[in-house]
Design a protein around this motif. Structure first.
Motif, PDB file in Angstrom:
ATOM      1  N   UNK A 139      21.344  11.954   6.028  1.00  0.00           N
ATOM      2  CA  UNK A 139      20.180  11.863   6.911  1.00  0.00           C
ATOM      3  C   UNK A 139      19.595  13.244   7.198  1.00  0.00           C
ATOM      4  N   UNK A 140      20.441  14.209   7.512  1.00  0.00           N
ATOM      5  CA  UNK A 140      19.928  15.538   7.851  1.00  0.00           C
ATOM      6  C   UNK A 140      19.444  16.294   6.625  1.00  0.00           C
ATOM      7  N   UNK A 141      20.068  16.094   5.473  1.00  0.00           N
ATOM      8  CA  UNK A 141      19.563  16.729   4.253  1.00  0.00           C
ATOM      9  C   UNK A 141      18.172  16.196   3.924  1.00  0.00           C
ATOM     10  N   UNK A 142      17.973  14.900   4.144  1.00  0.00           N
ATOM     11  CA  UNK A 142      16.687  14.284   3.823  1.00  0.00           C
ATOM     12  C   UNK A 142      15.607  14.681   4.832  1.00  0.00           C
ATOM     13  N   UNK A 143      15.922  14.560   6.114  1.00  0.00           N
ATOM     14  CA  UNK A 143      14.899  14.767   7.134  1.00  0.00           C
ATOM     15  C   UNK A 143      14.775  16.215   7.610  1.00  0.00           C
ATOM     16  N   UNK A 144      15.869  16.930   7.748  1.00  0.00           N
ATOM     17  CA  UNK A 144      15.798  18.295   8.262  1.00  0.00           C
ATOM     18  C   UNK A 144      15.611  19.329   7.153  1.00  0.00           C
ATOM     19  N   UNK A 145      16.353  19.166   6.063  1.00  0.00           N
ATOM     20  CA  UNK A 145      16.220  20.120   4.956  1.00  0.00           C
ATOM     21  C   UNK A 145      15.138  19.700   3.975  1.00  0.00           C
ATOM     22  N   UNK A 146      14.624  18.494   4.158  1.00  0.00           N
ATOM     23  CA  UNK A 146      13.541  17.957   3.341  1.00  0.00           C
ATOM     24  C   UNK A 146      13.865  17.955   1.847  1.00  0.00           C
ATOM     25  N   UNK A 147      15.108  17.588   1.542  1.00  0.00           N
ATOM     26  CA  UNK A 147      15.508  17.444   0.143  1.00  0.00           C
ATOM     27  C   UNK A 147      15.180  16.031  -0.310  1.00  0.00           C
ATOM     28  N   UNK A 148      14.850  15.889  -1.581  1.00  0.00           N
ATOM     29  CA  UNK A 148      14.566  14.577  -2.139  1.00  0.00           C
ATOM     30  C   UNK A 148      15.847  13.803  -2.405  1.00  0.00           C
ATOM     31  N   UNK A 149      15.695  12.519  -2.598  1.00  0.00           N
ATOM     32  CA  UNK A 149      16.852  11.658  -2.833  1.00  0.00           C
ATOM     33  C   UNK A 149      17.591  12.083  -4.098  1.00  0.00           C
ATOM     34  N   UNK A 150      16.867  12.485  -5.144  1.00  0.00           N
ATOM     35  CA  UNK A 150      17.519  12.944  -6.375  1.00  0.00           C
ATOM     36  C   UNK A 150      18.357  14.200  -6.130  1.00  0.00           C
ATOM     37  N   UNK A 151      17.828  15.136  -5.351  1.00  0.00           N
ATOM     38  CA  UNK A 151      18.583  16.350  -5.048  1.00  0.00           C
ATOM     39  C   UNK A 151      19.826  16.019  -4.227  1.00  0.00           C
ATOM     40  N   UNK A 152      19.681  15.151  -3.251  1.00  0.00           N
ATOM     41  CA  UNK A 152      20.825  14.753  -2.427  1.00  0.00           C
ATOM     42  C   UNK A 152      21.870  14.066  -3.293  1.00  0.00           C
ATOM     43  N   UNK A 153      21.408  13.272  -4.241  1.00  0.00           N
ATOM     44  CA  UNK A 153      22.322  12.595  -5.158  1.00  0.00           C
ATOM     45  C   UNK A 153      23.126  13.603  -5.966  1.00  0.00           C
ATOM     46  N   UNK A 154      22.448  14.656  -6.452  1.00  0.00           N
ATOM     47  CA  UNK A 154      23.155  15.674  -7.236  1.00  0.00           C
ATOM     48  C   UNK A 154      24.128  16.465  -6.375  1.00  0.00           C
ATOM     49  N   UNK A 155      23.772  16.697  -5.117  1.00  0.00           N
ATOM     50  CA  UNK A 155      24.654  17.446  -4.216  1.00  0.00           C
ATOM     51  C   UNK A 155      25.878  16.622  -3.845  1.00  0.00           C
ATOM     52  N   UNK A 156      25.655  15.360  -3.475  1.00  0.00           N
ATOM     53  CA  UNK A 156      26.745  14.529  -2.958  1.00  0.00           C
ATOM     54  C   UNK A 156      27.494  13.755  -4.031  1.00  0.00           C
ATOM     55  N   UNK A 157      26.840  13.553  -5.173  1.00  0.00           N
ATOM     56  CA  UNK A 157      27.454  12.734  -6.211  1.00  0.00           C
ATOM     57  C   UNK A 157      27.299  11.245  -5.939  1.00  0.00           C
ATOM     58  N   UNK A 158      26.547  10.898  -4.902  1.00  0.00           N
ATOM     59  CA  UNK A 158      26.313   9.499  -4.570  1.00  0.00           C
ATOM     60  C   UNK A 158      25.132   8.968  -5.381  1.00  0.00           C
TER      61      UNK A 158
END
Length: 186
Positions: A139-158
């Motif tokens: 939630x915070x990566x998406x809303x506060x850091x304004x990362x896209x879902x693809x970037x969050x996926x690469x970071x978290x592996x989810x």
């Protein structure tokens, strides 16, 4: 990505100040990811240091297939989760200011309005902190850091679907918590 490659090449070539520049450019994201997961400042500091030690040792393996911040974020995320698994820490809430809200507001005419905003912000912060580690981080990566879902996926592996699901459920939980806390529809 060319800037990332140039930064990596500068570090690998041993240019003076190159690694420090890399750390400065990415330490905020690293701290944000780790601190949101472990919620303990001392552990977060140590894990950030460990992240950048690992980055330095493994930088030759960076292939440039993703943004450098994504690659570093993935390392930070993995270290934080491993730390949490080892320690089985319940997650320590971040400290609230003990200072009275009216001492922070310069214009007395705005005290009521600002006090309500302050309480709403604190309620939101507490609600976010009540979320489990992974949904809170997503939630915070998406809303506060304004990362896209693809970037969050690469970071978290989810998977992207899992991230979307975490976002949907987290927002729903926050809405319910805020409605019960503040007594209004969020």
């Amino acid at each position: 990505m060319n800037d990332d490659r140039a930064m990596v090449d500068a570090v690998l070539e041993g240019r003076r100040g190159a690694f420090e520049a890399l750390v400065r450019a990415h330490q905020g994201l690293c701290w944000h990811i780790i601190e949101r997961i472990v919620r303990h400042p001392e552990d977060a500091r140590e894990l950030c240091q460990e992240t950048f030690l690992r980055v330095h040792r493994k930088l030759h393996q960076y292939r440039g297939e993703s943004a450098l911040k994504t690659w570093i974020g993935r390392i930070a995320y993995s270290l934080a989760l491993r730390h949490l698994e080892k320690k089985r820490l319940p997650g320590v809430a971040m400290g609230d200011d003990d200072e009275a809200p009216w001492e922070q507001i310069p214009d007395p005419a705005l005290i009521d309005h600002n006090y309500e905003r302050l309480q709403s912000g604190q309620a939101l912060h507490r609600a976010i902190e009540a979320l489990p580690a992974v949904p809170r981080t997503v939630l915070t990566l998406y809303h506060l850091d304004e990362l896209g879902i693809d970037q969050i996926s690469r970071i978290t592996g989810l998977a992207t679907g899992t991230i979307k699901s975490h976002l949907f459920r987290s927002r729903r939980q926050l809405r319910a918590l805020l409605e019960s806390t503040l007594g209004v529809s969020a």
